[in-house]
Design a protein around this motif. Structure first.
Motif, PDB file in Angstrom:
ATOM      1  N   THR A 263       0.843  -1.179   0.000  1.00  0.00           N
ATOM      2  CA  THR A 263       0.000   0.000   0.000  1.00  0.00           C
ATOM      3  C   THR A 263       0.890   1.246   0.000  1.00  0.00           C
ATOM      4  N   ASN A 264       0.299   2.351  -0.417  1.00  0.00           N
ATOM      5  CA  ASN A 264       1.010   3.627  -0.494  1.00  0.00           C
ATOM      6  C   ASN A 264       2.287   3.506  -1.329  1.00  0.00           C
ATOM      7  N   SER A 265       2.223   2.687  -2.395  1.00  0.00           N
ATOM      8  CA  SER A 265       3.420   2.450  -3.199  1.00  0.00           C
ATOM      9  C   SER A 265       3.625   3.495  -4.286  1.00  0.00           C
ATOM     10  N   SER A 266       2.648   4.388  -4.487  1.00  0.00           N
ATOM     11  CA  SER A 266       2.770   5.381  -5.549  1.00  0.00           C
ATOM     12  C   SER A 266       3.532   6.605  -5.073  1.00  0.00           C
ATOM     13  N   SER A 267       4.397   7.117  -5.950  1.00  0.00           N
ATOM     14  CA  SER A 267       5.105   8.364  -5.651  1.00  0.00           C
ATOM     15  C   SER A 267       4.451   9.553  -6.329  1.00  0.00           C
ATOM     16  N   SER A 268       3.434   9.295  -7.177  1.00  0.00           N
ATOM     17  CA  SER A 268       2.766  10.363  -7.903  1.00  0.00           C
ATOM     18  C   SER A 268       1.747  11.073  -7.026  1.00  0.00           C
ATOM     19  N   THR A 269       1.478  12.314  -7.386  1.00  0.00           N
ATOM     20  CA  THR A 269       0.442  13.096  -6.704  1.00  0.00           C
ATOM     21  C   THR A 269      -0.614  13.556  -7.691  1.00  0.00           C
ATOM     22  N   LEU A 270      -0.669  12.923  -8.859  1.00  0.00           N
ATOM     23  CA  LEU A 270      -1.601  13.341  -9.905  1.00  0.00           C
ATOM     24  C   LEU A 270      -3.043  13.172  -9.446  1.00  0.00           C
ATOM     25  N   ALA A 271      -3.830  14.207  -9.631  1.00  0.00           N
ATOM     26  CA  ALA A 271      -5.253  14.179  -9.319  1.00  0.00           C
ATOM     27  C   ALA A 271      -5.921  15.269 -10.150  1.00  0.00           C
ATOM     28  N   SER A 272      -7.223  15.161 -10.329  1.00  0.00           N
ATOM     29  CA  SER A 272      -7.936  16.143 -11.125  1.00  0.00           C
ATOM     30  C   SER A 272      -9.417  16.096 -10.777  1.00  0.00           C
ATOM     31  N   SER A 273     -10.045  17.252 -10.804  1.00  0.00           N
ATOM     32  CA  SER A 273     -11.493  17.318 -10.607  1.00  0.00           C
ATOM     33  C   SER A 273     -12.229  17.371 -11.936  1.00  0.00           C
ATOM     34  N   ASP A 274     -11.478  17.458 -13.033  1.00  0.00           N
ATOM     35  CA  ASP A 274     -12.078  17.585 -14.366  1.00  0.00           C
ATOM     36  C   ASP A 274     -12.173  16.254 -15.089  1.00  0.00           C
ATOM     37  N   VAL A 275     -11.125  15.462 -15.013  1.00  0.00           N
ATOM     38  CA  VAL A 275     -11.129  14.149 -15.669  1.00  0.00           C
ATOM     39  C   VAL A 275     -10.783  13.090 -14.636  1.00  0.00           C
ATOM     40  N   PRO A 276     -11.304  11.880 -14.785  1.00  0.00           N
ATOM     41  CA  PRO A 276     -10.970  10.813 -13.830  1.00  0.00           C
ATOM     42  C   PRO A 276      -9.518  10.374 -13.975  1.00  0.00           C
ATOM     43  N   ILE A 277      -8.800  10.345 -12.865  1.00  0.00           N
ATOM     44  CA  ILE A 277      -7.438   9.814 -12.827  1.00  0.00           C
ATOM     45  C   ILE A 277      -7.450   8.599 -11.904  1.00  0.00           C
ATOM     46  N   VAL A 278      -7.153   7.459 -12.473  1.00  0.00           N
ATOM     47  CA  VAL A 278      -7.286   6.185 -11.769  1.00  0.00           C
ATOM     48  C   VAL A 278      -5.907   5.570 -11.537  1.00  0.00           C
ATOM     49  N   TYR A 279      -5.667   5.113 -10.316  1.00  0.00           N
ATOM     50  CA  TYR A 279      -4.421   4.412  -9.978  1.00  0.00           C
ATOM     51  C   TYR A 279      -4.696   2.912  -9.947  1.00  0.00           C
ATOM     52  N   ALA A 280      -3.914   2.159 -10.740  1.00  0.00           N
ATOM     53  CA  ALA A 280      -4.090   0.710 -10.821  1.00  0.00           C
ATOM     54  C   ALA A 280      -2.744   0.021 -10.690  1.00  0.00           C
ATOM     55  N   ALA A 281      -2.744  -1.166 -10.095  1.00  0.00           N
ATOM     56  CA  ALA A 281      -1.502  -1.895  -9.863  1.00  0.00           C
ATOM     57  C   ALA A 281      -1.046  -2.607 -11.134  1.00  0.00           C
ATOM     58  N   ALA A 282       0.208  -2.324 -11.533  1.00  0.00           N
ATOM     59  CA  ALA A 282       0.807  -2.984 -12.699  1.00  0.00           C
ATOM     60  C   ALA A 282       1.548  -4.212 -12.207  1.00  0.00           C
ATOM     61  N   SER A 283       0.842  -5.329 -12.165  1.00  0.00           N
ATOM     62  CA  SER A 283       1.417  -6.569 -11.656  1.00  0.00           C
ATOM     63  C   SER A 283       0.872  -7.727 -12.455  1.00  0.00           C
ATOM     64  N   SER A 284       1.665  -8.794 -12.582  1.00  0.00           N
ATOM     65  CA  SER A 284       1.197  -9.970 -13.305  1.00  0.00           C
ATOM     66  C   SER A 284       0.289 -10.836 -12.447  1.00  0.00           C
ATOM     67  N   ASP A 285       0.185 -10.513 -11.165  1.00  0.00           N
ATOM     68  CA  ASP A 285      -0.694 -11.242 -10.264  1.00  0.00           C
ATOM     69  C   ASP A 285      -1.738 -10.288  -9.698  1.00  0.00           C
ATOM     70  N   LEU A 286      -2.687 -10.848  -8.953  1.00  0.00           N
ATOM     71  CA  LEU A 286      -3.746 -10.040  -8.373  1.00  0.00           C
ATOM     72  C   LEU A 286      -3.177  -9.113  -7.304  1.00  0.00           C
ATOM     73  N   ALA A 287      -3.387  -7.815  -7.470  1.00  0.00           N
ATOM     74  CA  ALA A 287      -2.948  -6.826  -6.491  1.00  0.00           C
ATOM     75  C   ALA A 287      -4.102  -5.863  -6.258  1.00  0.00           C
ATOM     76  N   TYR A 288      -3.997  -5.054  -5.220  1.00  0.00           N
ATOM     77  CA  TYR A 288      -5.123  -4.200  -4.844  1.00  0.00           C
ATOM     78  C   TYR A 288      -4.639  -2.791  -4.534  1.00  0.00           C
ATOM     79  N   VAL A 289      -5.334  -1.797  -5.093  1.00  0.00           N
ATOM     80  CA  VAL A 289      -5.068  -0.392  -4.789  1.00  0.00           C
ATOM     81  C   VAL A 289      -6.315   0.166  -4.116  1.00  0.00           C
ATOM     82  N   SER A 290      -6.165   0.627  -2.887  1.00  0.00           N
ATOM     83  CA  SER A 290      -7.301   1.151  -2.130  1.00  0.00           C
ATOM     84  C   SER A 290      -7.300   2.675  -2.141  1.00  0.00           C
TER      85      SER A 290
END
Length: 332
Positions: A263-290
């Motif tokens: 968890t909290n593995s992202s270093s980005s701070t990208l966010a927007s109220s105009d367009v949806p910005i979605v954070y997803a786990a780039a993994s070959s196995d099942l992972a979860y981003v909360s």
């Protein structure tokens, strides 16, 4: 993949996932046995409250391996849409969907197989899960022969879209279509020695269950789409907020692929109220981003991979659902 390996994966998934991911659908008592699906044994079966299951299977070819597929017969028929070796984009997916949807609405057919190149199995499996709201069978695979065998099994209905691995014959829910060749996903069955073995009773994934936000608040089953949403996937840290702000108006959304399982593995701070910005786990196995893992104002993809997150945003935008808050409600 050996059956023992599959069982190990199932055990690990059961431990890791506290919330059920599938919702049980009720089948008629006459539908409960696992038998080969042919003209003689399903004439009285039902695909829904008021409709009979047809006697034919429709096979759509968009790529993949059809070398061992028999010629058209009274049991199934084949239609070649195109033969692509590249990953299908959302416009091509909707082109396929319009043909598939027309077939699913025809009571002549009990289901559909979509043969795909290896790069498109994940996207076609997930796309089919969201767009096709049906109790009939929908199977995606790069191997036509395996897909037809699974689709002809009586218990393949009421499960939502399915994918079948070319090697090993492992069957997955389209919602959890493997991310890559090394991915295990979440198996729901296996094709072994020409016999289909199911690990669970027929169920639909919670993401698209009848009482889900996706089904109750929106209708994403329309396939005659005129727009082509632009939703790029970028990798964590590659883009600045200024650049994203400058792209506003040119893109319909953005998926940020984050690495690792923690968890909290992202270093980005990208966010927007105009367009949806979605954070997803780039993994070959099942992972979860909360939601705790992403910046305020961004959307957590949950267990969806970057490609699946991209498709969910694209489908929403194609159906005129564009504000980030509404799109956020669609994610698990």
């Amino acid at each position: 993949m050996r059956l023992s390996t599959v069982c190990s994966v199932l055990a690990a998934c059961s431990t890791a996932l506290a919330t059920p991911l599938f919702k049980r659908e009720t089948l008629n008592a006459s539908n409960s046995s696992s038998i080969a699906w042919n003209t003689s044994n399903h004439s009285n079966a039902t695909a829904g409250p008021d409709s009979e299951i047809g006697t034919k299977l429709k096979v759509f070819v968009t790529g993949g391996d059809v070398s061992l597929l028999p010629s058209n017969s009274s049991t199934f028929e084949t239609e070649v849409l195109f033969n692509s070796s590249m990953a299908l984009n959302v416009t091509q997916l909707y082109d396929v969907a319009s043909q598939v949807n027309e077939t699913l609405q025809d009571d002549t057919y009990h289901g559909v197989v979509i043969v795909s190149n290896s790069r498109s199995v994940e996207s076609l499996g997930f796309f089919s899960t969201v767009v096709f709201e049906t109790n009939k069978t929908v199977v995606v695979s790069e191997d036509a022969t395996s897909a037809v065998q699974v689709a002809m099994d009586y218990e393949s209905q009421y499960r939502g879209a399915l994918t079948v691995a070319k090697k090993g014959g492992v069957i997955y829910s389209g919602l959890f279509a493997p991310v890559g060749p090394r991915s295990n996903g979440i198996p729901v069955g296996i094709l072994s020695n020409d016999e289909v073995v199911w690990f669970f009773e027929a169920a639909s994934p919670l993401l698209v269950a009848p009482d889900s936000a996706l089904r109750t608040n929106y209708s994403f089953t329309e396939t005659n789409i005129t727009t082509s949403p632009v939703v790029p996937i970028v990798y964590d840290g590659d883009y600045s907020q200024d650049l994203v702000d400058s792209l506003s108006g040119s893109i319909d959304g953005l998926v940020v692929a984050v690495s690792g399982y923690a968890t909290n593995s992202s270093s980005s701070t990208l966010a927007s109220s105009d367009v949806p910005i979605v954070y997803a786990a780039a993994s070959s196995d099942l992972a979860y981003v909360s939601t705790e893992d992403v910046p305020e104002g961004a959307i957590a993809a949950g267990y969806l991979s970057p490609v699946k997150a991209q498709l969910l945003v694209s489908i929403a935008v194609a159906n005129q659902v564009t504000d980030p808050e509404s799109i956020s409600s669609l994610f698990p």
